[in-house]
Design a protein around this motif. Structure first.
Motif, PDB file in Angstrom:
ATOM      1  N   ASN A 106      44.265  27.205  42.659  1.00  0.00           N
ATOM      2  CA  ASN A 106      44.624  27.342  44.086  1.00  0.00           C
ATOM      3  C   ASN A 106      45.790  28.542  43.792  1.00  0.00           C
ATOM      4  O   ASN A 106      46.878  28.384  45.036  1.00  0.00           O
ATOM      5  N   LYS A 107      45.755  29.148  43.093  1.00  0.00           N
ATOM      6  CA  LYS A 107      46.437  30.342  43.147  1.00  0.00           C
ATOM      7  C   LYS A 107      45.788  31.658  42.980  1.00  0.00           C
ATOM      8  O   LYS A 107      45.470  31.770  41.630  1.00  0.00           O
ATOM      9  N   GLU A 140      45.198  39.475  52.610  1.00  0.00           N
ATOM     10  CA  GLU A 140      44.297  39.162  51.395  1.00  0.00           C
ATOM     11  C   GLU A 140      44.210  38.080  50.573  1.00  0.00           C
ATOM     12  O   GLU A 140      43.369  38.111  49.893  1.00  0.00           O
ATOM     13  N   GLN A 141      45.872  37.255  50.131  1.00  0.00           N
ATOM     14  CA  GLN A 141      45.784  36.314  49.523  1.00  0.00           C
ATOM     15  C   GLN A 141      45.134  35.637  49.858  1.00  0.00           C
ATOM     16  O   GLN A 141      44.356  34.377  49.451  1.00  0.00           O
ATOM     17  N   PHE A 142      44.729  35.071  51.737  1.00  0.00           N
ATOM     18  CA  PHE A 142      44.697  33.890  52.222  1.00  0.00           C
ATOM     19  C   PHE A 142      43.315  33.707  52.374  1.00  0.00           C
ATOM     20  O   PHE A 142      42.350  32.685  52.544  1.00  0.00           O
ATOM     21  N   ILE A 143      42.477  35.393  52.407  1.00  0.00           N
ATOM     22  CA  ILE A 143      41.130  34.864  52.196  1.00  0.00           C
ATOM     23  C   ILE A 143      40.728  34.954  50.877  1.00  0.00           C
ATOM     24  O   ILE A 143      39.731  34.032  51.033  1.00  0.00           O
ATOM     25  N   TYR A 166      36.239  26.718  49.705  1.00  0.00           N
ATOM     26  CA  TYR A 166      35.151  26.990  49.989  1.00  0.00           C
ATOM     27  C   TYR A 166      33.575  27.454  49.723  1.00  0.00           C
ATOM     28  O   TYR A 166      32.981  26.542  50.274  1.00  0.00           O
ATOM     29  N   LEU A 167      33.927  27.999  48.643  1.00  0.00           N
ATOM     30  CA  LEU A 167      32.553  27.777  47.456  1.00  0.00           C
ATOM     31  C   LEU A 167      32.183  26.607  47.099  1.00  0.00           C
ATOM     32  O   LEU A 167      31.841  26.372  46.072  1.00  0.00           O
ATOM     33  N   GLY A 168      33.278  25.885  46.309  1.00  0.00           N
ATOM     34  CA  GLY A 168      33.556  25.440  45.426  1.00  0.00           C
ATOM     35  C   GLY A 168      33.914  25.753  43.848  1.00  0.00           C
ATOM     36  O   GLY A 168      33.204  25.546  42.980  1.00  0.00           O
ATOM     37  N   LEU A 169      34.346  26.974  43.724  1.00  0.00           N
ATOM     38  CA  LEU A 169      34.931  27.583  42.515  1.00  0.00           C
ATOM     39  C   LEU A 169      36.138  26.818  42.162  1.00  0.00           C
ATOM     40  O   LEU A 169      37.353  26.901  43.063  1.00  0.00           O
ATOM     41  N   GLY A 170      35.908  26.936  40.788  1.00  0.00           N
ATOM     42  CA  GLY A 170      38.026  27.078  40.731  1.00  0.00           C
ATOM     43  C   GLY A 170      38.531  28.432  39.956  1.00  0.00           C
ATOM     44  O   GLY A 170      39.626  28.361  39.678  1.00  0.00           O
ATOM     45  N   VAL A 171      38.012  28.888  39.420  1.00  0.00           N
ATOM     46  CA  VAL A 171      37.894  30.184  39.399  1.00  0.00           C
ATOM     47  C   VAL A 171      36.503  31.564  39.407  1.00  0.00           C
ATOM     48  O   VAL A 171      35.705  30.851  39.262  1.00  0.00           O
ATOM     49  N   ALA A 205      42.777  34.611  30.201  1.00  0.00           N
ATOM     50  CA  ALA A 205      41.764  33.827  30.060  1.00  0.00           C
ATOM     51  C   ALA A 205      43.220  33.157  29.668  1.00  0.00           C
ATOM     52  O   ALA A 205      43.062  31.630  30.466  1.00  0.00           O
ATOM     53  N   GLN A 206      44.364  33.245  30.148  1.00  0.00           N
ATOM     54  CA  GLN A 206      45.468  32.062  29.492  1.00  0.00           C
ATOM     55  C   GLN A 206      45.892  31.192  30.380  1.00  0.00           C
ATOM     56  O   GLN A 206      45.994  29.809  30.264  1.00  0.00           O
ATOM     57  N   GLN A 207      45.492  32.005  31.468  1.00  0.00           N
ATOM     58  CA  GLN A 207      45.554  31.375  32.965  1.00  0.00           C
ATOM     59  C   GLN A 207      44.891  30.490  33.542  1.00  0.00           C
ATOM     60  O   GLN A 207      44.718  29.250  33.966  1.00  0.00           O
TER      61      GLN A 207
END
Length: 296
Positions: free
Chosen positions: A196-197, A230-233, A240-245, A280-282
């Protein structure tokens, strides 16, 4: 943790980076070629096979890196891991949604995320009217499932637009039309979201001979700090798409930022090189936070 990277090859730079960071953090990381996976359904718990090897209960988490040509099969393998209670950095439904540009834009429009004026149709008899609905040429013509800028065409006149669109319709190829954002001047923003960041952002500037600003096509890059809007978008599109990355592409129009598309398997080479952020570490840290050991 035992982590599987669903990818066709370790020669893919992004896959290699994630494996490196996972091993550096002390995890067991294995490449699983999802194109060589099978699912056996019937009596008992569904089983996932890599060739003849049963990998159903071998992993605590998976990181899907599904290519465009095998999206449906790859998403089905991800879905089976999900149903077997294995954590995934991308939901199978999210992978399918993100791969189809129209589906993505429909969801964004319903959720109030700003997008370019877009039209899709399969009617070959009113192409002129379709172009006028977007304010006339120039228009962008896109394949609904293209990647890395492939299948993206700028039609600068109504005559060329009608010719290109008619050809795609006759080939029974799914396309969409978008209003050309001239003021973007061949630039867009790629924002990487993990969890979420927002973890990294860059501007991509197209080559002088190409309006597309994809790194794979030689675009220049520079690190930027995206605006709050832009960060909000980016954060909400990913959610909304259900993605973690996700890699979220945004253009700056005279009416404000607009979402162009969302990539469920964003490349890491360009963004890590431009920003110096260890993406990649994130991703590995996101897996550590949300995955769980399912085996003793």
């Amino acid at each position: 943790m035992d982590i599987a990277i669903l990818s066709v090859s370790l020669n893919v730079h992004s896959t290699k980076r994630i494996v490196e960071e996972g091993q550096k953090a002390g995890h067991y990381v294995e490449l699983i070629d999802h194109t060589k996976c099978s699912v056996k359904l019937g009596e008992g718990k569904p089983q996932i096979y890599l060739g003849e090897e049963n990998v159903t209960d071998e992993f605590d988490a998976i990181i899907p890196r599904i290519g465009a040509k095998v999206t449906k099969h790859g998403a089905a393998i991800v879905k089976q891991f999900e149903m077997n209670n294995v954590f995934s950095t991308a939901r199978s439904l999210g992978i399918m949604r993100a791969r189809n540009k129209i589906r993505t834009l429909q969801i964004m429009a319903r959720k109030g995320i700003p997008i370019p004026e877009t039209l899709f149709s399969i009617n070959p008899h009113n192409i002129g009217e379709q172009i006028e609905l977007l304010g006339g040429p120039p228009v962008i013509i896109k394949l609904q499932e293209g990647t890395h800028g492939s299948g993206v065409i700028l039609a600068e006149s109504k005559k060329s637009a009608k010719s290109i669109i008619d050809t795609f319709y006759k080939m029974d190829t799914s396309i969409l039309l978008q209003k050309y954002i001239e003021e973007a001047n061949g630039e867009d923003i790629r924002i990487i979201v993990v969890g979420n960041k927002v973890v990294a952002s860059m501007k991509r500037i197209s080559d002088l001979d190409d309006f597309r600003s994809n790194v794979h096509r030689g675009a220049e890059t520079e690190a930027i700090k995206p605006t709050a809007k832009e960060q909000f978008i980016a954060l909400n599109a990913t959610k909304y798409l259900g993605l973690g990355v996700a890699g979220v592409d945004i253009m700056r129009s005279k009416k404000g930022p607009v979402l162009i598309e969302v990539n469920a398997s964003p490349g890491l080479q360009g963004i890590e090189g431009a920003t110096g952020v260890n993406v990649a570490q994130q991703i590995i840290q996101f897996v550590e936070k949300n995955g769980h050991r399912s085996r003793k």
